[in-house]
Scaffold this active site. Structure first.
Site, PDB file in Angstrom:
ATOM      1  N   HIS A 100      -9.421  36.390  66.530  1.00 46.64           N
ATOM      2  CA  HIS A 100      -8.677  36.033  65.334  1.00 46.64           C
ATOM      3  C   HIS A 100      -8.011  37.179  65.080  1.00 46.64           C
ATOM      4  O   HIS A 100      -8.446  38.400  65.348  1.00 46.64           O
ATOM      5  CB  HIS A 100      -9.917  36.139  64.113  1.00 46.64           C
ATOM      6  CG  HIS A 100     -10.876  34.534  64.492  1.00 46.64           C
ATOM      7  ND1 HIS A 100     -12.036  34.463  65.169  1.00 46.64           N
ATOM      8  CD2 HIS A 100     -10.739  33.447  63.958  1.00 46.64           C
ATOM      9  CE1 HIS A 100     -12.733  33.469  65.363  1.00 46.64           C
ATOM     10  NE2 HIS A 100     -11.606  32.803  64.222  1.00 46.64           N
ATOM     11  N   ASP A 103     -10.400  40.008  63.892  1.00 44.26           N
ATOM     12  CA  ASP A 103     -11.290  40.659  64.675  1.00 44.26           C
ATOM     13  C   ASP A 103     -10.745  41.931  65.544  1.00 44.26           C
ATOM     14  O   ASP A 103     -11.413  42.875  65.556  1.00 44.26           O
ATOM     15  CB  ASP A 103     -11.581  39.564  66.102  1.00 44.26           C
ATOM     16  CG  ASP A 103     -12.159  38.177  65.512  1.00 44.26           C
ATOM     17  OD1 ASP A 103     -12.870  38.077  64.797  1.00 44.26           O
ATOM     18  OD2 ASP A 103     -11.700  37.349  66.451  1.00 44.26           O
TER      19      ASP A 103
HETATM   20  C1  XUL Z   1     -16.209  28.402  64.031  1.00 44.42           C
HETATM   21  C2  XUL Z   1     -15.567  28.383  65.384  1.00 44.42           C
HETATM   22  C3  XUL Z   1     -14.430  29.422  65.211  1.00 44.42           C
HETATM   23  C4  XUL Z   1     -13.364  28.916  66.092  1.00 44.42           C
HETATM   24  C5  XUL Z   1     -12.028  29.615  65.690  1.00 44.42           C
HETATM   25  O1  XUL Z   1     -17.365  27.514  64.322  1.00 44.42           O
HETATM   26  O2  XUL Z   1     -15.986  28.117  66.270  1.00 44.42           O
HETATM   27  O3  XUL Z   1     -14.770  30.815  65.957  1.00 44.42           O
HETATM   28  O4  XUL Z   1     -13.522  28.620  67.450  1.00 44.42           O
HETATM   29  O5  XUL Z   1     -11.584  30.016  64.605  1.00 44.42           O
END
Ligand code: XUL
Ligand code: CO
Length: 441
Positions: A100, A103
């Site tokens: 992300h 992150d």
């Molecule tokens: C949340 C989840 C996230 C997604 C990316 O449950 O799985 O981490 O994979 O945003």
């Protein structure tokens, strides 16, 4: 600097190795069907769990001990984690990572300051890629952690939040493109509702579709050629998430004419939260030509939330890989470990043990599934089970020739319908034979 000093490169040592820091089943260079295992499985490390998670739970503080714990400056910390990321991926022989925006780089007071910081880290990651083969499987935006997203992002009741989320996703797409990401993921963080007493579901869904269309348009504008993926999840954090499951997402995409731009990123624990098996979600994506990528983890059947445990259930990984093979294998997608070690598995070494366990379970599952698929026993059984549609009245049904009147005429002449057994337990026994070893394995 070396972050994980106690761990050297993890190598394949075979099923009987006593070395916990070795692969028992994952042999990256072993060629199966003309392709090395590393290309079949396309493993990825999830940045958020591996470098960000501290083991916090509602009853206690973080427990994680990490090599970067003494670094306090946010940008020094972000750089250290990026260096540690390349080291961990290389040592685990994992070719990809997923992230992300928030992150890899911290949020600042203003959007422009935040974006500048992200640019710095993206450049740094690109620099590290010059001497490393590790690449980005997918990027995404965290549009759910900051309090501004309390009502959602694209489905927020507040238009300013919609605009902010759009700006954030625009930038995250640019960062993903810059880093050569092969996919871009939309997981609807807080896109959902807590109560219909205050929710205009129609407007929220329409706005969500508008948002995704803007993303499609922008990708075209900047020449981002990665695959767009939607990751379904039925609940958590909201009571009802709009991207409930694969079937719901496909219906949504088709309603708004977006289906040709998206595929699915299926997460095992999200499937089970939706009351489906992992295999069911993968099969639903496959039969709709929307199989894209996998978030590899597992839940706990006795707990009703997203525990994101490392996948160690060989039955699940076998059936998941069976579906993957039936879908034609991964193209841009892969197996991203959206998984975290348990809170009490707090050492840096646990990051390696847990990935090794997950990689071995998927590698073995892949090998078993490959044999199952090659032998074709399950497929042959299924083909025979539906053979009444190959000729006669069955053929007329599937070719669209038969109508109700013709079928009534036919049915009136049937004296006796011959049924054959579904043989479920025989098939489950056969699956066991493949998994546990035996004549067919
Ligand atoms: C949340 C989840 C996230 C997604 C990316 O449950 O799985 O981490 O994979 O945003
Ligand atoms: Co996920």
């Amino acid at each position: 600097m070396e972050y994980f000093k106690n761990v050297k490169t993890i190598n394949y040592e075979g099923a009987n190795s006593d070395n916990p820091l070795s692969f028992k089943h994952y042999n990256p260079s072993e060629v199966i069907d003309g392709k090395p295992m590393k290309e079949h499985l396309r493993f990825a490390v999830a940045y958020w769990h591996t470098y960000q998670a501290r083991g916090v739970d509602p009853f206690g503080a973080g427990t994680a001990v990490r090599p970067w714990d003494d670094i306090s400056d946010p940008m020094d910390l972000a750089k250290a984690k990026m260096e540690a990321n390349f080291e961990l991926c290389e040592k685990l022989q994992v070719p990809f990572f997923c992230f992300h925006d928030r992150d890899i780089s911290p949020e600042d007071k203003t959007l422009s300051e935040t974006n500048k910081k992200l640019d710095t880290i993206v450049s740094y990651a690109k620099e590290l890629m010059k001497t490393s083969g590790v690449r980005v499987l997918w990027g995404t935006a965290n549009a759910f952690s900051n309090p501004r997203y309390m009502h959602g992002a694209a489905t927020s009741c507040n238009a300013d939040v919609f605009a902010f989320a759009a700006a954030q996703v625009k930038k995250a797409m640019e960062a993903t493109k810059e880093l050569g990401g092969q996919n871009y993921v939309f997981w609807g963080g807080r896109e959902g509702y807590e109560t219909l007493l205050n929710t205009d579901m129609k407007l929220e869904l329409e706005n969500y579709a508008r948002f995704l269309q803007m993303a499609v348009d922008y990708a075209k504008e900047i020449g981002f050629e990665g695959q767009f993926l939607i990751e379904p999840k039925p609940k958590e954090p909201t009571k009802h998430q709009y991207d409930f499951d694969t079937a719901t997402v496909i219906a949504f995409l088709k309603t708004y004419g977006l289906d040709k731009h998206f595929k699915m990123n299926i997460e095992a624990n999200h499937a089970t939260l939706a009351g489906h098996t992992f295999q069911h979600e993968l099969a639903t994506a496959r039969i709709n030509n929307m199989f894209g990528s996998i978030d590899a983890n597992q839940g706990d059947m006795l707990l009703g939330w997203d525990t994101d445990q490392f996948p160690t259930n060989i039955y699940d990984t076998t059936l998941a890989m069976y579906e993957t093979i039936k879908a034609g294998g991964f193209t841009s997608g892969g197996l991203n470990f959206d998984s975290k070690p348990r809170r009490a598995s707090f050492t840096p070494e646990d990051l390696f043990y847990s990935h090794i366990a997950g990689m071995d379970t998927f590698a073995k599952g892949f090998k078993i599934a490959h044999k199952m698929h090659n032998d074709g026993k399950f497929e042959a059984f299924m083909k025979n089970r539906y053979s009444s549609y190959n000729s006669g009245i069955g053929k007329e049904i599937v070719s669209g020739k038969a109508d109700f009147k013709a079928l009534e005429k036919y049915a009136l002449k049937i004296d006796d319908i011959a049924s054959s057994s579904g043989n479920q337990e025989m098939l489950e026994g056969l699956l066991n034979q493949y998994i546990l070893g035996g004549n067919s394995n």
